[in-house]
Design a protein around this motif. Structure first.
Motif, PDB file in Angstrom:
ATOM      1  N   LEU A   1       9.795   3.326   5.242  1.00 34.85           N
ATOM      2  CA  LEU A   1       9.191   2.984   3.953  1.00 34.85           C
ATOM      3  C   LEU A   1       9.462   4.125   2.974  1.00 34.85           C
ATOM      4  O   LEU A   1       9.063   5.272   3.213  1.00 34.85           O
ATOM      5  N   GLY A   2      10.184   3.816   1.872  1.00 39.33           N
ATOM      6  CA  GLY A   2      10.476   4.846   0.879  1.00 39.33           C
ATOM      7  C   GLY A   2       9.235   5.257   0.122  1.00 39.33           C
ATOM      8  O   GLY A   2       8.515   4.407  -0.430  1.00 39.33           O
ATOM      9  N   LEU A   3       8.949   6.574   0.051  1.00 41.91           N
ATOM     10  CA  LEU A   3       7.772   7.085  -0.661  1.00 41.91           C
ATOM     11  C   LEU A   3       8.179   7.913  -1.873  1.00 41.91           C
ATOM     12  O   LEU A   3       7.736   7.641  -2.996  1.00 41.91           O
ATOM     13  N   VAL A   4       8.994   8.921  -1.648  1.00 45.97           N
ATOM     14  CA  VAL A   4       9.540   9.722  -2.753  1.00 45.97           C
ATOM     15  C   VAL A   4      11.045   9.783  -2.536  1.00 45.97           C
ATOM     16  O   VAL A   4      11.520  10.465  -1.619  1.00 45.97           O
ATOM     17  N   ILE A   5      11.790   9.065  -3.363  1.00 49.12           N
ATOM     18  CA  ILE A   5      13.233   8.952  -3.166  1.00 49.12           C
ATOM     19  C   ILE A   5      13.962   9.411  -4.433  1.00 49.12           C
ATOM     20  O   ILE A   5      13.816   8.784  -5.510  1.00 49.12           O
ATOM     21  N   PRO A   6      14.740  10.497  -4.354  1.00 47.06           N
ATOM     22  CA  PRO A   6      15.536  10.917  -5.517  1.00 47.06           C
ATOM     23  C   PRO A   6      16.537   9.837  -5.923  1.00 47.06           C
ATOM     24  O   PRO A   6      16.907   8.987  -5.119  1.00 47.06           O
ATOM     25  N   LYS A   7      16.980   9.912  -7.168  1.00 42.27           N
ATOM     26  CA  LYS A   7      17.880   8.869  -7.680  1.00 42.27           C
ATOM     27  C   LYS A   7      19.179   8.798  -6.900  1.00 42.27           C
ATOM     28  O   LYS A   7      19.634   7.721  -6.526  1.00 42.27           O
ATOM     29  N   ASP A   8      19.814   9.923  -6.640  1.00 41.81           N
ATOM     30  CA  ASP A   8      21.130   9.932  -5.992  1.00 41.81           C
ATOM     31  C   ASP A   8      21.144  10.963  -4.867  1.00 41.81           C
ATOM     32  O   ASP A   8      20.379  11.923  -4.865  1.00 41.81           O
ATOM     33  N   GLY A   9      22.061  10.738  -3.926  1.00 39.76           N
ATOM     34  CA  GLY A   9      22.352  11.758  -2.916  1.00 39.76           C
ATOM     35  C   GLY A   9      21.696  11.544  -1.568  1.00 39.76           C
ATOM     36  O   GLY A   9      21.990  12.270  -0.615  1.00 39.76           O
ATOM     37  N   CYS A  10      20.793  10.555  -1.424  1.00 40.09           N
ATOM     38  CA  CYS A  10      20.144  10.311  -0.127  1.00 40.09           C
ATOM     39  C   CYS A  10      20.668   9.000   0.457  1.00 40.09           C
ATOM     40  O   CYS A  10      20.574   7.951  -0.191  1.00 40.09           O
ATOM     41  N   ARG A  11      21.171   9.039   1.659  1.00 40.46           N
ATOM     42  CA  ARG A  11      21.699   7.825   2.284  1.00 40.46           C
ATOM     43  C   ARG A  11      21.604   7.922   3.798  1.00 40.46           C
ATOM     44  O   ARG A  11      21.546   9.010   4.366  1.00 40.46           O
TER      45      ARG A  11
ATOM     46  N   ASN B   1       0.818  -1.224   0.000  1.00 45.51           N
ATOM     47  CA  ASN B   1       0.000   0.000   0.000  1.00 45.51           C
ATOM     48  C   ASN B   1       0.846   1.266   0.000  1.00 45.51           C
ATOM     49  O   ASN B   1       0.365   2.332   0.397  1.00 45.51           O
ATOM     50  N   TRP B   2       2.075   1.183  -0.466  1.00 45.75           N
ATOM     51  CA  TRP B   2       2.979   2.325  -0.345  1.00 45.75           C
ATOM     52  C   TRP B   2       2.502   3.538  -1.144  1.00 45.75           C
ATOM     53  O   TRP B   2       2.685   4.683  -0.725  1.00 45.75           O
ATOM     54  N   LYS B   3       1.851   3.312  -2.270  1.00 47.83           N
ATOM     55  CA  LYS B   3       1.373   4.449  -3.070  1.00 47.83           C
ATOM     56  C   LYS B   3       0.232   5.176  -2.372  1.00 47.83           C
ATOM     57  O   LYS B   3       0.143   6.416  -2.407  1.00 47.83           O
ATOM     58  N   LEU B   4      -0.660   4.415  -1.727  1.00 47.29           N
ATOM     59  CA  LEU B   4      -1.747   5.030  -0.960  1.00 47.29           C
ATOM     60  C   LEU B   4      -1.164   5.895   0.162  1.00 47.29           C
ATOM     61  O   LEU B   4      -1.604   7.038   0.371  1.00 47.29           O
ATOM     62  N   ILE B   5      -0.194   5.323   0.858  1.00 50.18           N
ATOM     63  CA  ILE B   5       0.456   6.055   1.964  1.00 50.18           C
ATOM     64  C   ILE B   5       1.160   7.294   1.423  1.00 50.18           C
ATOM     65  O   ILE B   5       1.080   8.382   2.013  1.00 50.18           O
ATOM     66  N   ARG B   6       1.835   7.134   0.281  1.00 55.96           N
ATOM     67  CA  ARG B   6       2.536   8.276  -0.326  1.00 55.96           C
ATOM     68  C   ARG B   6       1.575   9.389  -0.708  1.00 55.96           C
ATOM     69  O   ARG B   6       1.817  10.573  -0.417  1.00 55.96           O
TER      70      ARG B   6
END
Length: 742
Positions: free
Chosen positions: A675-685, A577-582
């Motif tokens: 839970l990842g919802l909106v994650i940019p391609k690079d730079g988040c860790r 249900n990650w899209k609903l949560i997002r």
């Protein structure tokens, strides 16, 4: 009659025997000397001169044999209870000792409260009385000056103690009763209005009033190393002569604000938790290998050098009158020390009835009520004890040491019930009565910290350090305050020198934590050395795992898999249900609604980071759930998270250019899911311990946030995740129910 005499005496009755000339002859007559010898020497035949040797021996043997057989009979048939005889003899010895002490106590010459060898030496002139007067007035002094006739004009006080005693009574008389009734009901009546400090800056800059939050959204600040909570201790037992044990406890009496950060909440000082007895209706102690270990402020030290430092002179608790009833006081106190609390209460109540002006009797009554409150887990009885402690201090002719012990204990019990402002008033009185005692000022500083008044606490510790620059307790707390004010570099020497002093109260995990944290932030490589030392001294589970509210024996590892947690159904539901949560999270992100609140716990080096909380401490935020109704409905099915009273459920948004300092969560009793919802391609860790990972949309990461972790957001756009805390899987149902909320 002559023959009888001759037979008896064996000599002639002639007058010639007493003449001046010698009497000799071969006819067998004896001289006077011989007669005397015979008469007093006994008969030769022995028949009328007493028992013969053989007869005496015979009777001796008969008596001896009778004794032996009697002893055998007594032992064989168990005719005598030897244990009872010995016990009675022992009691007789104790009672005699008490009686003698009670009667001889009036001859106490050295002021230690009893009559002993030193007193005898003084009275016999073998030892001189001490010429110097102690700084604290002894209990031997006479009645307080206001009870005596005024001294003739022109005469000064009899001694220094009179001045001090007069000051003590004056202060107590003016404030003690006015504050007392208010303190007992301050929960209902609100904070006291006289002499209490104004609410100042909190540890992390939060306001006490939570009512200013926009649109009903609650801000929560989690209790962690940055807090200054009232703590739990292991035992209620304390010695009558050193009533300085801190019996402080944490609990979820009211909603404790939690700082909604990404990985860990930094709790502020005003969100003090406390635990009264009403919250402990069902009390089942945890198993030995799973007992919670709280922070150890003011803990006893095992270091011999530190023990030497804390050695204090035995307090003097008896005034002149109490010495005359010492035997009765000791008998009642013996009951208390033996754990016969109800009997001890009755004994001291009877003494108070008989001797209403006896401070020691009333103090004993207060102690017994204190013990009884613990035994019965009764707030009502504890309030009664607090009232009785108050009465002790208000009596006339109270020894100064007893005033100090009484008010310190009263302040401690007030803190236990959450009466922080009433406790602060009591501490104020103590400082006024004993202005030279810096330890009381240190306690006052803690009192200010407990209500979140950093400004006044800082002033108190500055005053202490001006007088005693090497006071380690004042140094660590002053450094603690400086760091809370973001004066990182300035706080380091105070924290470091304070811990190194070894003074009581400095060996606390929070101070090691903040010293290491401050050093990390300024790039000082000594940080991990202090973490290592904190670990060696038992404050941290490891160099990496530095939480302070822990249950011993739980599995500890930085990263977990869903299977290891046992919460696979929850993980599957979140990922399905990650899209609903997002989508509900993105809707809430509309800044016009103001539902996302910025992290303000001083965890960021730089950047923009906010949260939106749905649950905290196992309590649902109904207003917040109106913004994400489907998400909340989904989570209602999983009590391992909605019932986690040591965690939160929340959205977390982090904008580009944000760096979160290395930090740890407050407890090892939970695991944290991202839970990842909106994650940019690079730079988040995110790094936890020595392993770094990245988020993926629609996937769950699970880690133990009691381990050090750090976050970087160097992407070009925002990052949105959903944080779900769950109970540690190894906690029992009983522990999940009984552990205080954080």
């Amino acid at each position: 009659m002559a023959p009888r005499k001759n037979a008896k005496g064996g000599g002639s009755n002639s007058s010639s025997s007493s003449s001046g000339g010698p009497s000799t002859g071969a006819s067998g007559g004896s001289s006077p000397g011989a007669r005397r010898e015979t008469k007093h020497g006994g008969q030769k035949n022995g028949r009328k001169g007493g028992l013969s040797g053989s007869s005496f021996f015979t009777w001796f043997m008969v008596i001896a044999l009778l004794g032996v057989w009697t002893s055998v009979a007594v032992v064989w048939f168990d005719l005598v209870d030897y244990e009872e005889v010995l016990a009675k003899a022992k009691d007789f010895r104790y009672n005699l000792s008490e009686v003698l002490q009670g009667k001889l106590g009036v001859y106490d010459a050295d002021g230690d409260g009893d009559f002993d060898v030193d007193d005898a030496k003084v009275l016999l002139g073998l030892k001189e009385r001490s010429a110097s007067k102690p700084a604290v007035p002894p209990e031997e002094d006479g009645p307080y000056p206001w009870l005596e006739d005024r001294a003739p004009e022109g005469t000064g006080p009899q001694n220094i103690e009179d001045d001090v005693q007069e000051q003590i009574h004056s202060l107590l008389h003016d404030t003690v009763y006015a504050e007392h009734a208010e303190d007992l009901h301050e929960e209902e009546d609100g904070p006291v209005k006289d002499r209490h400090p104004e609410d100042g800056e909190l540890f992390a800059g939060h306001d006490v009033d939570d009512g200013s939050e926009p649109q009903g959204t609650e801000t929560f600040h989690e209790e962690t190393e940055d807090s200054y909570p009232v703590e739990e201790t292991a035992s209620q037992a304390y010695n009558q002569d050193v009533e300085e044990m801190v019996y402080e406890q944490e609990s979820p009496d009211s909603i404790e604000p939690v700082a909604d950060d990404d990985e860990r909440m930094n709790h502020v000082a005003d969100d003090i938790t406390y635990q009264d007895y009403n919250e402990q209706e069902v009390f089942v102690p945890p198993s030995e290998d799973q007992e919670e270990i709280p922070p150890e402020t003011n803990r006893k030290t095992d270091n011999p050098e530190q023990k030497e430092k804390v050695k204090k002179k035995k307090p003097k608790l008896l005034n002149k009158f109490d010495k005359t009833i010492k035997a009765e006081l000791d008998a009642a106190e013996k009951l208390r020390k033996r754990g016969k609390v109800e009997e001890a209460v009755n004994a001291f109540e009877e003494l108070v009835r008989k001797y209403p002006q006896s401070p020691r009797a009333r103090y004993g009554k207060a102690q017994c009520e204190d013990d009884l409150a613990e035994k019965q887990r009764s707030n009502e009885v504890l309030r009664k004890a607090i009232e009785t402690y108050q009465e002790v201090a208000s009596l006339p002719n109270v020894p100064a040491d007893l005033v100090k012990l009484t008010l310190k204990r009263r302040s401690d019990r007030q803190q236990f019930l959450g009466h922080m402002r009433g406790s602060l008033l009591t501490l104020h009185k103590l400082v006024q009565l004993f202005p030279e005692d810096t330890s009381l000022k240190n306690d006052l500083g803690v009192g200010y910290l407990l209500i979140g008044d950093n400004d006044n606490a800082k002033k108190v510790y500055e005053e202490v350090l001006n007088v005693t620059p090497n006071d380690g307790f004042a140094k660590v707390h002053y450094g603690f305050i400086l760091k809370a004010q973001n004066k990182i570099a300035e706080s380091i020497p105070y924290l470091k020198e304070g811990i190194e002093s070894g003074d009581p109260g400095t060996d606390d995990g929070r101070f090691y934590f903040h010293l290491g944290d401050a050093m990390q932030r300024v790039g000082n490589k000594e940080a991990h050395e202090w973490y290592e030392l904190g670990h060696k001294r038992g404050h941290f589970a490891s160099v990496w795992q530095r939480s302070l509210y822990n249950v011993h024996g739980l599995k500890a590892q930085p990263w977990w898999t869903p299977k290891e947690t046992g919460y696979t159904e929850l993980v599957k539901s979140l990922e399905r249900n990650w899209k609903l949560i997002r989508d509900e999270g993105l809707a809430v992100m509309d800044k016009a609604k103001g539902l996302f609140l910025p992290e303000d716990e001083n965890l960021r080096e730089k950047g923009d980071w906010s949260q939106f909380t749905l649950w905290q401490q196992g309590r649902k935020n109904e207003n917040a759930c109106k913004g994400a109704p489907k998400t909340c409905s989904l989570l209602d099915k999983f009590p391992e998270t909605t019932g986690c009273r040591r965690g939160q459920i929340k959205y977390s948004i982090m904008h580009p250019g944000t760096h979160v300092w290395p930090h740890t969560g407050p407890t090892n009793c939970r695991l944290r899911m991202h839970l990842g919802l909106v994650i940019p391609k690079d730079g988040c860790r995110i790094r936890c311990a020595n392993e770094t990972k990245t988020w993926e949309e629609g996937r769950v990461l699970i880690f133990d946030d009691s381990f050090e972790h750090e976050v970087w957001q160097d992407a070009a756009s925002f990052r949105l995740i959903f944080i779900v805390d769950v109970w540690h899987p190894e906690l029992t149902p009983q522990q999940r129910h009984s552990l205080p909320a954080i």
